[in-house]
Scaffold this active site. Structure first.
Site, PDB file in Angstrom:
ATOM      1  N   ARG A 108       0.962  -1.170   0.098  1.00  0.00           N
ATOM      2  CA  ARG A 108       0.129  -0.019   0.027  1.00  0.00           C
ATOM      3  C   ARG A 108       1.053   1.261  -0.019  1.00  0.00           C
ATOM      4  NH1 ARG A 108      -5.286   1.377   3.426  1.00  0.00           N
ATOM      5  NH2 ARG A 108      -6.054   0.142   1.543  1.00  0.00           N
ATOM      6  N   HIS A 135      -6.944   0.987  -6.746  1.00  0.00           N
ATOM      7  CA  HIS A 135      -7.254   0.188  -5.713  1.00  0.00           C
ATOM      8  C   HIS A 135      -7.850  -1.251  -6.267  1.00  0.00           C
ATOM      9  CE1 HIS A 135      -7.734  -1.232  -1.654  1.00  0.00           C
ATOM     10  NE2 HIS A 135      -8.340  -0.344  -1.310  1.00  0.00           N
ATOM     11  N   GLN A 138      -9.987  -3.934  -3.840  1.00  0.00           N
ATOM     12  CA  GLN A 138     -11.226  -3.316  -3.718  1.00  0.00           C
ATOM     13  C   GLN A 138     -12.268  -3.890  -4.647  1.00  0.00           C
ATOM     14  OE1 GLN A 138     -12.301  -1.807  -0.859  1.00  0.00           O
ATOM     15  NE2 GLN A 138     -13.975  -2.361  -1.411  1.00  0.00           N
ATOM     16  N   ASP A 230     -17.284   6.916  -1.967  1.00  0.00           N
ATOM     17  CA  ASP A 230     -15.852   6.982  -1.232  1.00  0.00           C
ATOM     18  C   ASP A 230     -15.581   8.213  -0.625  1.00  0.00           C
ATOM     19  OD1 ASP A 230     -13.513   6.293  -0.528  1.00  0.00           O
ATOM     20  OD2 ASP A 230     -12.396   6.285  -2.208  1.00  0.00           O
ATOM     21  N   CYS A 270     -16.228   1.550  -0.056  1.00  0.00           N
ATOM     22  CA  CYS A 270     -15.039   0.759   0.243  1.00  0.00           C
ATOM     23  C   CYS A 270     -14.704   0.852   1.698  1.00  0.00           C
ATOM     24  CB  CYS A 270     -14.016   1.079  -0.706  1.00  0.00           C
ATOM     25  SG  CYS A 270     -13.476   2.894  -0.451  1.00  0.00           S
ATOM     26  N   ARG A 298     -13.448  -8.816   0.741  1.00  0.00           N
ATOM     27  CA  ARG A 298     -12.061  -8.442   0.470  1.00  0.00           C
ATOM     28  C   ARG A 298     -11.195  -9.685   0.572  1.00  0.00           C
ATOM     29  NH1 ARG A 298      -9.902  -3.172   0.858  1.00  0.00           N
ATOM     30  NH2 ARG A 298      -7.807  -4.543   0.168  1.00  0.00           N
TER      31      ARG A 298
HETATM   32  N1   CP Z   1     -11.229  -0.470   1.792  1.00  0.00           N
HETATM   33  C1   CP Z   1      -9.944  -0.362   2.267  1.00  0.00           C
HETATM   34  O1   CP Z   1      -9.053  -0.544   1.527  1.00  0.00           O
HETATM   35  O2   CP Z   1      -9.966  -0.388   3.653  1.00  0.00           O
HETATM   36  P1   CP Z   1      -8.336   0.090   4.509  1.00  0.00           P
HETATM   37  O3   CP Z   1      -7.931   1.189   4.114  1.00  0.00           O
HETATM   38  O4   CP Z   1      -8.997   0.109   5.820  1.00  0.00           O
HETATM   39  O5   CP Z   1      -7.596  -1.051   4.344  1.00  0.00           O
HETATM   40  N1  NVA Z   2      -9.763   6.609  -1.851  1.00  0.00           N
HETATM   41  C1  NVA Z   2      -9.431   6.224  -0.521  1.00  0.00           C
HETATM   42  C2  NVA Z   2      -9.758   4.677  -0.453  1.00  0.00           C
HETATM   43  C3  NVA Z   2      -9.657   3.978   0.792  1.00  0.00           C
HETATM   44  C4  NVA Z   2      -9.755   2.731   0.801  1.00  0.00           C
HETATM   45  C5  NVA Z   2      -8.189   6.604  -0.167  1.00  0.00           C
HETATM   46  O1  NVA Z   2      -7.209   6.379  -0.997  1.00  0.00           O
HETATM   47  O2  NVA Z   2      -7.874   7.163   0.963  1.00  0.00           O
END
Ligand code: CP
Ligand code: NVA
Length: 310
Positions: A108, A135, A138, A230, A270, A298
């Site tokens: 990440r 992502h 997701q 989101d 998400c 997930r």
């Molecule tokens: N939806 C998602 O990726 O959640 P987190 O940021 O908690 O991993």
């Molecule tokens: N768009 C959001 C998604 C979190 C799962 C972010 O990048 O923070």
């Protein structure tokens, strides 16, 4: 016939065929059934997943870590201060170290280029656990959830409200591949990346998915089977929170907005949700919301990929 996903990276759904995506979803359904029945199934015995996190996470960390454990393997969490991606040593060097210890790497990251570099230099599969651009994990879970609820993916329309962000980008890529139409309702200046939209439109030509970007909420929500939102300010954009909240407010997923979609429409998010901002309590806690089924998926979608990739 099955396609082999052995050794494949999951950086972007654009790199996958519709057959590969369908296969991941089909095997996720089976894994989920066995998981729910409590079957002992240990295909990842002795396997290790390295998890690199530059940002916080609940679902991504839990689903990968719990999933690896459940299937007989092991996950190692590497937080922002552990390996300091790109600061302590170069990203290619990190990839060439991690692949000596782990059977797959999940990352990440802030900059999408970092996950691309990890994939380029790693000898084991690299999974994008969210970047500023995409992502994909997701969206695999989202497609699994939509298929569970409707029994199909084609001939449906998804309306996404708010920011043309990483989740919106991966929805465009994934839905185009699978034949699910997407209408993004975004404020001016928050359109998705044009290149991603164009690439997704090319794929959509083959599957019949209709992809559109509008500033008109009503237009996006009309005939929508799935209503998705989101956060307005993604991780790393916290400084812009107030400015974004102002322009995004008309795109809030509240009861009035939801009433513009058919009553049978489901609500996805998400998560994490910023309640009272992009979504109201009434909608996220309402009967159309399936956000926690979506969160659980997930694990099933990702483990389906991992079991096949390593
Ligand atoms: N939806 C998602 O990726 O959640 P987190 O940021 O908690 O991993
Ligand atoms: N768009 C959001 C998604 C979190 C799962 C972010 O990048 O923070």
């Amino acid at each position: 016939m099955t396609v082999s996903l052995k050794g494949k990276h999951l950086v972007s759904l654009h790199d996958f065929t519709s057959e590969e995506i369908t296969q991941i979803l089909d095997s996720a359904d089976l894994l989920k059934l066995r998981y729910r029945q409590g079957d002992e199934f240990l295909p990842l015995t002795g396997k290790t997943l390295a998890m690199v996190f530059q940002k916080p996470s609940l679902r991504t960390r839990m689903s990968f870590e719990a999933g690896m454990h459940r299937y007989g393997g092991h996950a190692i969490y590497l937080g922002p201060s552990d390996i300091a991606l790109g600061k302590r040593e170069s990203t290619p060097d990190i990839a060439r170290n991690l692949d000596r210890f782990a059977d797959a790497i999940m990352a990440r990251v802030f900059q999408h280029k970092d996950v691309v570099d990890l994939a380029e230099y790693s000898a084991v599969p690299v999974i994008n656990g969210l970047s500023d651009r995409l992502h994909p994990c997701q969206i695999l879970a989202d497609l699994l959830t939509i298929r569970e609820k409707f029994g199909r993916l084609t001939g449906l329309k998804l309306a996404f409200l708010g920011d043309g962000n990483n989740v919106a980008h991966s929805l465009l890529y994934g839905c185009a591949k699978i034949g699910l139409s997407v209408s993004l309702a975004v404020p001016e200046g928050f359109d998705p990346d044009q290149q991603i939209l164009e690439e997704a439109k090319q794929d959509a030509k083959k599957t019949g998915a209709e992809l559109s970007v509008t500033h008109d909420l009503k237009q996006a929500l009309a005939d929508a089977n799935i209503v998705y939102t989101d956060v307005w300010a993604s991780m790393g954009q916290e400084d812009e929170k107030a400015k974004r909240a102002k322009v995004m407010q008309p795109y809030q997923l509240n009861s009035k907005a939801l009433s513009m979609a058919p009553e049978q429409a489901i609500v996805l998010h998400c998560l994490p949700a910023h309640r009272g901002e992009e979504i109201t309590d009434r909608v996220i806690d309402g009967p159309q919301s399936v956000v926690f089924d979506q969160a659980e998926n997930r694990l099933h979608a990702q483990m389906s990929f991992l079991v096949q990739a390593i």
